[in-house]
Design a protein around this motif. Structure first.
Motif, short mmCIF file in Angstrom:
data_model
loop_
_atom_site.label_atom_id
_atom_site.label_comp_id
_atom_site.label_asym_id
_atom_site.label_seq_id
_atom_site.Cartn_x
_atom_site.Cartn_y
_atom_site.Cartn_z
N GLN A 203 0.82 -1.21 0.00
CA GLN A 203 0.00 0.00 0.00
C GLN A 203 0.85 1.25 0.00
O GLN A 203 0.34 2.36 0.12
N GLY A 204 2.16 1.08 -0.12
CA GLY A 204 3.05 2.23 -0.23
C GLY A 204 3.38 2.88 1.10
O GLY A 204 3.78 4.04 1.13
N ALA B 80 4.35 4.97 -6.05
CA ALA B 80 2.94 5.06 -5.68
C ALA B 80 2.04 4.81 -6.88
O ALA B 80 0.96 4.24 -6.77
N GLY B 81 2.51 5.22 -8.09
CA GLY B 81 1.72 5.03 -9.30
C GLY B 81 1.46 3.56 -9.56
O GLY B 81 0.35 3.17 -9.93
N ARG B 84 -0.93 2.02 -6.75
CA ARG B 84 -2.35 2.37 -6.87
C ARG B 84 -3.03 1.54 -7.95
O ARG B 84 -4.24 1.39 -7.94
N GLN B 87 -2.70 -4.28 -6.83
CA GLN B 87 -2.82 -4.66 -5.43
C GLN B 87 -2.85 -6.17 -5.30
O GLN B 87 -3.03 -6.88 -6.30
N PRO B 110 -4.48 2.83 3.77
CA PRO B 110 -4.12 3.10 2.37
C PRO B 110 -4.71 4.41 1.85
O PRO B 110 -4.06 5.12 1.07
N ILE B 113 -2.45 7.14 3.15
CA ILE B 113 -1.14 7.17 2.50
C ILE B 113 -1.24 7.84 1.14
O ILE B 113 -0.38 8.64 0.76
N HIS B 114 -2.31 7.54 0.41
CA HIS B 114 -2.42 8.07 -0.94
C HIS B 114 -3.31 9.30 -1.02
O HIS B 114 -3.64 9.75 -2.12
N PHE B 116 -6.58 9.97 -0.31
CA PHE B 116 -7.92 9.92 -0.89
C PHE B 116 -8.86 10.83 -0.11
O PHE B 116 -8.67 11.04 1.08
N GLN B 119 -13.06 9.52 2.94
CA GLN B 119 -12.56 8.24 3.42
C GLN B 119 -13.65 7.37 4.03
O GLN B 119 -13.77 6.19 3.74
N MET B 160 -8.09 0.87 -2.93
CA MET B 160 -7.22 1.78 -3.69
C MET B 160 -7.66 1.88 -5.14
O MET B 160 -6.99 2.52 -5.94
#
Lengths: 303, 260
Positions: A203-204, B80-81, B84, B87, B110, B113-114, B116, B119, B160
């Motif tokens: 999940q980074g 990250a690209g 995403r 998975q 997740p 982290i990214h 979004f 949530q 994700m």
């Protein structure tokens, strides 16, 4: 009866479907408390420790005499109605001194635990998680500290830094953190290979995030248990330092120092040494019992 | 031929120190088109999971290239690209969920982290999609059954909004009765979201149920690629594949016999 369980705090804690994160967490803690309370000896240990905290907090109210008040006319009086635990060689009331001594003992134990747990946890998890040369360097440093018996190491540091409670705390912490780091590292080694850490990486998540949110919560129970059980050793070592004249300095009523002076009068005034000795014994016993109970609750392997 | 979304070329993986190096994956190559389900099948220890972990970036010690949209991916930490879009669903839901994390936290991390938005809403949506009531968000893994845990694991991968799911024996750690539920969930989600699957399994029934194309692995190599129709019709070319298919058919028949 059933109704009682559906409402109020109890119902909230027993609800089958928690409605908020706080409730879910509270339910877990409540379950833990129930399991801890089911262990009678652990509960007894905890109650004794709570009692000590209260005694330390309310010392000026509880203590019948001033712990520093000397009275040469009342030297070495045996336990009596006026002096429950007797008096020492300078006529000071031993009960009052033990009550004030609680503060010193708890201060040392809590401060040491407060230093040792985070340091050991951070060093251990970083070494275990990253491995390689970071692990090598950190673990060799730990080895150096482990190579000395802890009392000898503490003695050396106190001699170098000078006697006193603060220095005793530093010396005890220096001697006590390496086993904690070892423990945390060993736990981390198994955790870092787990699928849930792999999932976090997928999940980074950053290394810092993985250590903070996955590794440390898994290490924490065993570290807390170890630190608690270690507290008994810390209390004994602190008393040992006091006994050798390297911890708290006279006239401060530290239990080890009191025990040490009482030694001279062992033959005709046993209470001078026995009373602080019993206090040390009971306290470290209580810590051990509570620590054992805590392990049963926290350590997932003892479920 | 369709443009392939994920391509693996000349993949070689070895484990161990120099003297005792085991060559686990040998010259593996395949490609998966968008929306396709590709299955890797083989007996335990044939290297299929290792292939998956190399693609996922969990094992950076490999030779060869892994291309996403014809772009070669770096061996070390995937960006990250990549994460995403790709998975993974793990084999054992008892090991792949953190024992002290609430479902809510597992799914929220997740998103955090990214970065979004919405949530809370996203967590509710993904829980519903995997067939769990949103009230499950405040549960801990030990309060869930194996099947429910695996649903949470699928939800964690889906939240994700990836294009590719890597499925590592997603049903083999579950009760037989729950396996079908999870497989149906996976095929339904694939239809709804137009996902691309790479499924690894040793169970021919699972692979044939989900995948259109299948790669048969033996001793670290893909020895044969075939369509699921070919498998059903028993049109395997290689001797080993035929034996494998016969063995699993016989096993399935034996199970059926037990059931009746």
């Amino acid at each position: 009866m059933d109704d009682m369980y559906q409402h109020g705090v109890r119902g909230w804690l027993a609800a089958p479907v928690p409605a908020s994160a706080a409730q879910a967490r509270a339910q877990q803690i409540w379950l833990g408390c129930k399991r801890f309370a089911a262990n009678r000896s652990a509960l007894a240990g905890l109650v004794f420790l709570l009692l000590l905290v209260i005694v330390a907090w309310l010392a000026p109210l509880i203590a019948p005499y001033n712990p520093f008040q000397q009275s040469l006319a009342a030297r070495l009086m045996p336990p009596s109605a006026a002096h429950w635990f007797g008096t020492d060689e300078l006529g000071r009331d031993i009960l009052s001194r033990i009550i004030y001594g609680t503060r010193i003992t708890l201060y040392i134990a809590v401060l040491t635990a407060g230093i040792v747990a985070p340091v050991g946890l951070i060093v251990g998890t970083i070494a275990g998680y990253f491995g390689g040369w970071i692990d090598l360097v950190l673990m060799r440093i730990v080895d150096v500290f482990l190579a000395f018996p802890s009392l000898i190491l503490a003695l050396a540091f106190v001699t170098a830094l000078g006697p006193g409670i603060e220095n005793a705390v530093i010396a005890l912490s220096l001697a006590a953190w390496p086993p904690i780091a070892r423990l945390a590292r060993a736990e981390t080694l198994t955790i870092r290979k787990s699928d849930y850490v792999a999932a976090m990486r997928m999940q980074g998540a950053s290394h810092l995030r993985i250590i903070w949110s996955d590794v440390i919560p898994m290490c924490l129970p065993s570290v807390v248990v170890r630190v608690t059980l270690n507290m008994a050793i810390v209390i004994l070592t602190a008393a040992g330092l006091g006994f050798l004249g390297l911890g708290a300095q006279p006239p401060s009523p530290e239990w080890g120092a009191m025990l040490s002076t009482g030694r001279e009068f062992m033959m005709n005034a046993w209470w001078v040494a026995a009373m602080p000795g019993i206090a040390i014994l009971l306290t470290s016993l209580a810590v051990n019992l509570a620590g054992d109970g805590l392990r049963d609750v926290l350590d997932p392997r003892h479920d | 031929m369709r443009q392939s979304l994920l391509e693996v070329a000349d993949l070689n993986v070895s484990f161990g120190e120099e003297d005792e190096r085991h060559h686990v994956v040998k010259d593996v190559g395949f490609h998966i088109g968008r929306g396709e389900c590709y299955g890797l099948i083989g007996e335990s220890g044939c290297g299929k999971t290792t292939v998956l972990r190399a693609i996922a970036g969990l094992n950076s010690d490999y030779d060869g290239s892994i291309l996403l949209d014809a772009q070669k991916q770096p061996k070390a930490r995937r960006g990250a690209g990549f994460l995403r879009r790709v998975q993974m669903v793990f084999q054992d839901p008892y090991a792949s969920l953190h024992p002290r994390k609430m479902v809510e936290k597992v799914l929220r991390e997740p998103l955090q982290i990214h970065g979004f938005d919405r949530q809370r809403q996203r967590i509710d949506e993904v829980l519903v999609q995997v067939g769990l009531d949103p009230s499950f968000r405040y549960r801990y893994p030990h309060e869930l059954s194996g099947g429910q845990r695996q649903r949470v694991v699928v939800a964690r991968a889906l939240i994700m909004e990836p294009e590719i799911l890597l499925l590592d024996e997603p049903t083999s750690a579950l009760d037989v009765s729950v396996q079908a539920e999870i497989l149906n969930l996976l095929t339904r989600v694939q239809r709804e979201r137009g996902l691309t699957y790479l499924l690894v399994s040793h169970d021919m029934a699972v692979i044939a149920h989900v995948c259109q194309r299948i790669g048969m692995m033996q001793h670290g190599r893909i020895i044969e690629e075939m369509t699921s129709e070919a498998v059903r019709n028993g049109q395997a070319q290689e001797q080993y594949t035929r034996e494998f298919l016969d063995a699993s058919a016989a096993f399935a028949a034996a199970l059926e016999g037990d059931a009746t």
